[in-house]
Design an enzyme around this catalytic site. Structure first.
Site, PDB file in Angstrom:
ATOM      1  N   GLU A  43       0.825  -1.227   0.000  1.00 52.43           N
ATOM      2  CA  GLU A  43       0.000   0.000   0.000  1.00 52.43           C
ATOM      3  C   GLU A  43       0.850   1.263   0.000  1.00 52.43           C
ATOM      4  O   GLU A  43       0.608   2.186   0.764  1.00 52.43           O
ATOM      5  CB  GLU A  43      -0.979   0.004   1.185  1.00 52.43           C
TER       6      GLU A  43
HETATM    7  C1  LIG Z   1       3.111  -9.115  -0.044  1.00 51.55           C
HETATM    8  C2  LIG Z   1       2.656  -8.068  -0.972  1.00 51.55           C
HETATM    9  C3  LIG Z   1       1.294  -7.892  -1.202  1.00 51.55           C
HETATM   10  C4  LIG Z   1       0.860  -6.950  -2.128  1.00 51.55           C
HETATM   11  N1  LIG Z   1      -0.475  -6.870  -2.446  1.00 51.55           N
HETATM   12  C5  LIG Z   1      -0.842  -6.110  -3.512  1.00 51.55           C
HETATM   13  C6  LIG Z   1      -2.185  -6.159  -4.000  1.00 51.55           C
HETATM   14  O1  LIG Z   1      -3.049  -6.863  -3.465  1.00 51.55           O
HETATM   15  N2  LIG Z   1      -2.486  -5.440  -5.106  1.00 51.55           N
HETATM   16  C7  LIG Z   1      -1.566  -4.638  -5.720  1.00 51.55           C
HETATM   17  O2  LIG Z   1      -1.903  -4.024  -6.720  1.00 51.55           O
HETATM   18  N3  LIG Z   1      -0.305  -4.545  -5.256  1.00 51.55           N
HETATM   19  C8  LIG Z   1       0.088  -5.270  -4.186  1.00 51.55           C
HETATM   20  N4  LIG Z   1       1.379  -5.204  -3.725  1.00 51.55           N
HETATM   21  C9  LIG Z   1       2.324  -4.318  -4.376  1.00 51.55           C
HETATM   22  C10 LIG Z   1       2.812  -3.175  -3.509  1.00 51.55           C
HETATM   23  O3  LIG Z   1       1.848  -2.176  -3.431  1.00 51.55           O
HETATM   24  C11 LIG Z   1       4.141  -2.704  -4.118  1.00 51.55           C
HETATM   25  O4  LIG Z   1       5.088  -3.689  -3.782  1.00 51.55           O
HETATM   26  C12 LIG Z   1       4.557  -1.368  -3.662  1.00 51.55           C
HETATM   27  O5  LIG Z   1       3.724  -0.396  -4.204  1.00 51.55           O
HETATM   28  C13 LIG Z   1       6.006  -1.042  -4.060  1.00 51.55           C
HETATM   29  O6  LIG Z   1       6.283  -1.366  -5.378  1.00 51.55           O
HETATM   30  P1  LIG Z   1       7.590  -2.249  -5.737  1.00 51.55           P
HETATM   31  O7  LIG Z   1       7.617  -3.411  -4.834  1.00 51.55           O
HETATM   32  O8  LIG Z   1       7.587  -2.489  -7.179  1.00 51.55           O
HETATM   33  O9  LIG Z   1       8.800  -1.317  -5.320  1.00 51.55           O
HETATM   34  P2  LIG Z   1       9.482  -0.174  -6.198  1.00 51.55           P
HETATM   35  O10 LIG Z   1       8.431   0.715  -6.741  1.00 51.55           O
HETATM   36  O11 LIG Z   1      10.443  -0.781  -7.112  1.00 51.55           O
HETATM   37  O12 LIG Z   1      10.238   0.652  -5.058  1.00 51.55           O
HETATM   38  C14 LIG Z   1      11.449   0.192  -4.481  1.00 51.55           C
HETATM   39  C15 LIG Z   1      11.867   1.170  -3.379  1.00 51.55           C
HETATM   40  O13 LIG Z   1      12.033   2.475  -3.942  1.00 51.55           O
HETATM   41  C16 LIG Z   1      11.289   3.423  -3.205  1.00 51.55           C
HETATM   42  N5  LIG Z   1      10.821   4.458  -4.119  1.00 51.55           N
HETATM   43  C17 LIG Z   1      10.270   4.329  -5.339  1.00 51.55           C
HETATM   44  N6  LIG Z   1       9.976   5.539  -5.834  1.00 51.55           N
HETATM   45  C18 LIG Z   1      10.347   6.453  -4.918  1.00 51.55           C
HETATM   46  C19 LIG Z   1      10.296   7.860  -4.808  1.00 51.55           C
HETATM   47  N7  LIG Z   1       9.817   8.625  -5.767  1.00 51.55           N
HETATM   48  N8  LIG Z   1      10.777   8.453  -3.698  1.00 51.55           N
HETATM   49  C20 LIG Z   1      11.283   7.716  -2.702  1.00 51.55           C
HETATM   50  N9  LIG Z   1      11.346   6.380  -2.720  1.00 51.55           N
HETATM   51  C21 LIG Z   1      10.881   5.763  -3.806  1.00 51.55           C
HETATM   52  C22 LIG Z   1      10.133   2.646  -2.600  1.00 51.55           C
HETATM   53  O14 LIG Z   1       9.666   3.295  -1.432  1.00 51.55           O
HETATM   54  C23 LIG Z   1      10.810   1.308  -2.297  1.00 51.55           C
HETATM   55  O15 LIG Z   1      11.446   1.406  -1.058  1.00 51.55           O
HETATM   56  C24 LIG Z   1       1.807  -6.118  -2.772  1.00 51.55           C
HETATM   57  C25 LIG Z   1       3.172  -6.274  -2.490  1.00 51.55           C
HETATM   58  C26 LIG Z   1       3.592  -7.219  -1.617  1.00 51.55           C
HETATM   59  C27 LIG Z   1       5.060  -7.376  -1.385  1.00 51.55           C
END
Ligand SMILES: Cc1cc2nc3c(=O)[nH]c(=O)nc-3n(C[C@H](O)[C@H](O)[C@H](O)COP(=O)(O)OP(=O)(O)OC[C@H]3O[C@@H](n4cnc5c(N)ncnc54)[C@H](O)[C@@H]3O)c2cc1C
Length: 822
Positions: free
Chosen positions: A502
């Site tokens: 989230e």
């Molecule tokens: C167990 C689990 C359940 C989930 N359930 C759902 C679900 O039901 N439906 C759904 O749609 N999604 C779901 N997600 C997805 C979740 O919302 C994303 O994992 C999350 O939004 C982060 O995306 P990412 O993992 O691709 O990280 P990335 O976007 O690759 O980010 C990596 C890191 O970079 C940081 N970052 C990125 N951009 C910036 C910025 N501009 N400024 C500062 N920091 C930044 C982030 O904070 C993070 O620490 C789930 C994820 C997990 C792991």
């Protein structure tokens, strides 16, 4: 000398007028009166006085005669402002429009009206909601066996699934008219706190359908047909939902999803139909492997103009039944050993009819708005509640364990090193539960708390992770060895999950909390931006002028309040509360003024570039968050009747929060890019120095002591936890044992003293007990009591061991093959 006095008098008048936020006319009159007084005194010489009067007359006319002010001051500023303001993207505009502003708006004024906080009603559970907690929720907890779920099944048990469906756990937010439970946010919170605290697996399964699961979206945007079809089925658990937004290339930057749909004609159930051909690759989707209806976000294109003239319609949402041909769903990810159903959802050229669009074609392209609006409500409840539940349970368990577990002949909780960690555990638990209650009650008050939702998501998950870290450390090896007797390990493994989902926390802290708050909650900035869109230039100038001078007055007021309250340690600020809490309100009033000032300074300095200055934005977000959390704690304290016994915990948590606010503001000033302004800002914000200190050791000792024995304070702090003394639930067993462990301590001390004095002997505990009875150090009953306690203590501190085959993933073909080859 007289000149110096004169200048000081003018400065004092400026500070006084801005502190009292007088009108410009009154301020001008006060300046004039000061000047007159010095003129009558004939000082500081007629030449200087004539010069000063001339300057005063020019400035007073320019500022108070509106046509001149607008032409010579406001107009040039308006031009610069137009160039400076960030180009607000459509996505950001949607985010800005999506929420409401509640008490957090008061913090941006720099003079919070505390009555607005205190007078907010704190909703209570209805009888029906309480009965649900005492009945189906308690029964669910009776059935939970996290080790079985996480190690053997990689899923909940069928009985638990049935129980969840039968009692409508997935329909807490669905109205009764559709067969749901229609619970208040505070009840929803209480359920997630209890279940999520005990089992991350069960907690996630319950949380998702009640937050971003399509129910929330359906309620707000669904067509009647969609609502009538899906809502009763979701409420009854006949349909299991999931929501798929995140894709391989779009995580945090969710609006950049490459998943797309093209409006076209296709075949559906044997007939030619107008529909959408979808291609998508989603991952991390909670409940997807078991979902029967999949909410899918994608970008919709209409190249042939079948719906209208727009080709790139924008992000849209469709509801796909699991049976949709071409839908590839079912495989699972394995999120840090917390095997709630989570997996990818894929599809290539999957054709669905237009009816599948959530809200119909009317809402095509509105997907992002729909998601952001729904997310703010879910964010304010799901994660803050579930993680607070984890913190509460860890707090309860660690307090008991630190009393039960002895080393060096003392309960480990009596050692100062452990005390430090216990104090943090108790105080962060206090803070996070006050915060989660505050954000949930904002939802019950009808708000869409976007900024508090982000604060709640970030800080509840971070504080709970801190609590779990300390709890793990205090448990030593007992926390590390996984197995049915370990009640912490899986929660600890799951902590990074809540940090990531989230909206991952780094992004939430550094971009969202202050980034959204600065524009949305500021008393003038959003209005100033809106003024730019007034078409009539004259009207625009008038409105901008009005806002600009109110804004300048606001900034000056914040600066003088920050300085005066800092100089006087806010002793004279008018605040509510009793002898104790008044001090806290005063500190918060002071730092709210400093925060509001620094928010203005940062916005003025960086303009539209502030959103990329994440270190500054993050620190301002910290200051805002801790002001909000402190206010939530004060509200909690008031609501609970200001219990004197809770005072140490409240005080520890409060001092910690104030220290964090100070450090955040200090960080903003220390990194302010204009070097000569830094000492000036430091003088205004910390006129007597940055004097806030972390909570002291004595206070920490009192807090830790409160965790080690049953008391009303400990009960209040951990209220809502599942504590049944049943087989397999070690936390319940510990709670039941704790009074006996405490009662045994004087006897154990007596024995130890006798042992040291050589009055009793024996190699084993049993031999020593016999010897103590013989030497009349203990009675026979006391011996039996100590034997019983000892036996139960050994049960508690025991850890699991396994045959290696129980630890091998032997059920899979691959596991079998690897083992056979070996
Ligand atoms: C167990 C689990 C359940 C989930 N359930 C759902 C679900 O039901 N439906 C759904 O749609 N999604 C779901 N997600 C997805 C979740 O919302 C994303 O994992 C999350 O939004 C982060 O995306 P990412 O993992 O691709 O990280 P990335 O976007 O690759 O980010 C990596 C890191 O970079 C940081 N970052 C990125 N951009 C910036 C910025 N501009 N400024 C500062 N920091 C930044 C982030 O904070 C993070 O620490 C789930 C994820 C997990 C792991």
């Amino acid at each position: 000398m007289m000149m110096l006095l004169f200048l000081l008098a003018l400065l004092a008048v400026t500070v006084a007028c801005s502190f009292l936020k007088t009108s410009l006319t009154v301020g001008t009159a006060a300046f004039g009166a000061t000047l007159l007084a010095f003129t009558l005194a004939g000082e500081p010489g007629w030449l200087s006085l004539t010069l000063v009067w001339l300057l005063f007359a020019a400035a007073a006319t320019l500022l108070n005669y509106l046509p001149w002010r607008r032409a010579f001051i406001t107009q040039p500023i308006l031009k610069t402002f137009r160039k400076m303001v960030p180009q607000i993207s459509e996505t950001e505009q949607v985010a800005l429009d999506a929420g409401t502003v509640g008490f957090e708006g008061e913090l941006f004024t720099g003079r919070p009206n505390w009555r607005k906080l205190i007078d907010q009603p704190l909703p209570e559970l209805s009888m029906e909601e309480q009965a649900f907690l005492d009945g189906p929720v308690e029964e669910l907890c009776d059935m939970i066996d996290e080790w079985e779920f996480t190690h053997y099944r990689a899923d909940l048990s069928p009985q638990v699934w049935d129980h969840l469906k039968k009692h409508k756990f997935f329909g807490m937010i669905i109205p009764k008219s559709y067969g749901g439970l229609e619970f208040s946010a505070i009840a929803h919170r209480a359920v997630l706190e209890k279940v999520g605290g005990m089992s991350a697996t069960a907690g996630s399964v319950v949380a998702v359908p009640n937050s971003l699961g399509p129910a929330e979206l359906l309620l707000h945007y669904g067509t009647d047909e969609q609502k009538n079809h899906y809502l009763p089925r979701l409420a009854a658990g006949e349909d299991i939902p999931c929501f798929a937004l995140t894709s391989t290339t779009a995580g945090s930057d969710a609006t950049s999803i490459a998943d797309y749909g093209v409006v076209c004609e296709g075949e559906w159930e044997g007939r030619k139909t107008l529909g959408i051909r979808l291609t998508f690759e989603k991952r991390y989707i909670t409940l997807a492997p078991v979902a029967t209806v999949i909410g899918l976000a994608f970008r919709l294109y209409d190249p042939d103009g079948l719906l209208g003239e727009t080709e790139d319609i924008g992000i849209s949402v469709a509801l796909l039944p699991r049976s949709t041909p071409g839908l590839d769903v079912g495989r699972r990810h394995f999120p840090l050993n917390n095997p709630f159903p989570n997996g990818p959802v894929r599809g290539k050229d999957v054709f669905v009819p237009l009816d599948f669009l959530l809200g119909g074609t009317e809402y095509a392209g509105q997907g992002w708005k729909m998601l952001v609006e729904s997310l703010s409500v879910g964010r304010a409840i799901s994660l803050p509640s579930s993680t607070t539940g984890g913190a509460k349970l860890a707090c309860l368990a660690t307090g008991a364990y630190a009393r039960i577990r002895k080393q060096f002949n003392l309960p480990i909780g009596r050692f100062e090193g452990v005390e430090e960690a216990l104090a943090r555990i108790a105080s962060y638990t206090y803070a996070t539960s006050a915060l989660s209650r505050q954000t949930a009650s904002a939802v019950d008050a009808g708000e869409k708390p976007a900024v508090p939702g982000a604060i709640g998501k970030y800080h509840a998950t971070e504080l709970s992770r801190e609590v779990l870290k300390d709890a793990m450390d205090i448990h030593g090896g007992k926390g590390i060895i996984l197995g049915p007797r370990n009640y912490l390990g899986r929660g600890w493994q799951g902590a990074p999950i809540w940090i990531t989902v989230e909206g991952a926390n780094i992004l939430t802290r550094s971009m969202m909390i202050f980034g959204q708050g600065a524009i949305r909650c500021h008393p003038y900035v959003l209005k100033e931006l809106e003024a730019l869109s007034i078409e009539d230039e004259d009207e625009q100038l008038k409105e901008f002028d009005r806002l600009l001078f109110s804004h300048i007055g606001h900034s000056m007021s914040c600066a003088s309040r920050s300085f005066v309250l800092g100089m006087s340690l806010a002793r004279f600020a008018a605040v509510p509360g009793d002898r104790q809490t008044r001090r806290y309100y005063r500190k918060l009033s002071r730092y709210a003024a400093s925060f509001a000032l620094m928010a203005d300074v940062a916005m003025l300095t960086y303009g539209g570039k502030l959103k990329m200055k994440e270190k500054i934005s993050g620190r301002l977000g910290d200051a805002l968050s801790w002001l909000y959390i402190s206010a939530s704690m004060l509200r909690r304290f008031e609501y609970e009747g200001r219990p004197a016994a809770d005072q140490p915990i409240m005080a520890w948590a409060f001092h910690d929060a104030i220290y964090r606010i100070q450090e955040a503001l200090k960080g903003v000033i220390d990194n302010y890019p204009i070097a000569f302004a830094r000492p000036i800002l430091r003088r205004i914000v910390f006129p007597l120095g940055a004097n806030e200190r972390r909570p002291n050791d004595r206070l920490g000792h009192k807090v830790a002591a409160l965790m080690l024995s049953p008391s009303e304070t400990r009960e209040r702090l951990t209220r809502g936890c599942y504590t049944k003394d049943r087989e397999g639930w070690v936390i319940g067993n510990m709670e039941a044992l704790l009074p006996d462990v405490i009662a045994a301590e004087p006897l154990e001390r007596r024995m130890l003293k006798a042992l040291r004095a050589g009055k009793i002997s024996g190699y084993t505990f049993e031999e020593q007990l016999d010897s103590a009875v013989e030497a009349k150090i203990l009675s026979v009953d006391e011996k039996k009591f100590l034997e019983g306690v000892r036996e139960r203590v050994l049960e508690i501190v025991a850890v699991d061991d396994f045959d290696i085959r129980e630890l091998q993933a032997g059920l899979s073909d691959k596991g079998e093959a690897i083992r056979d080859a070996a």
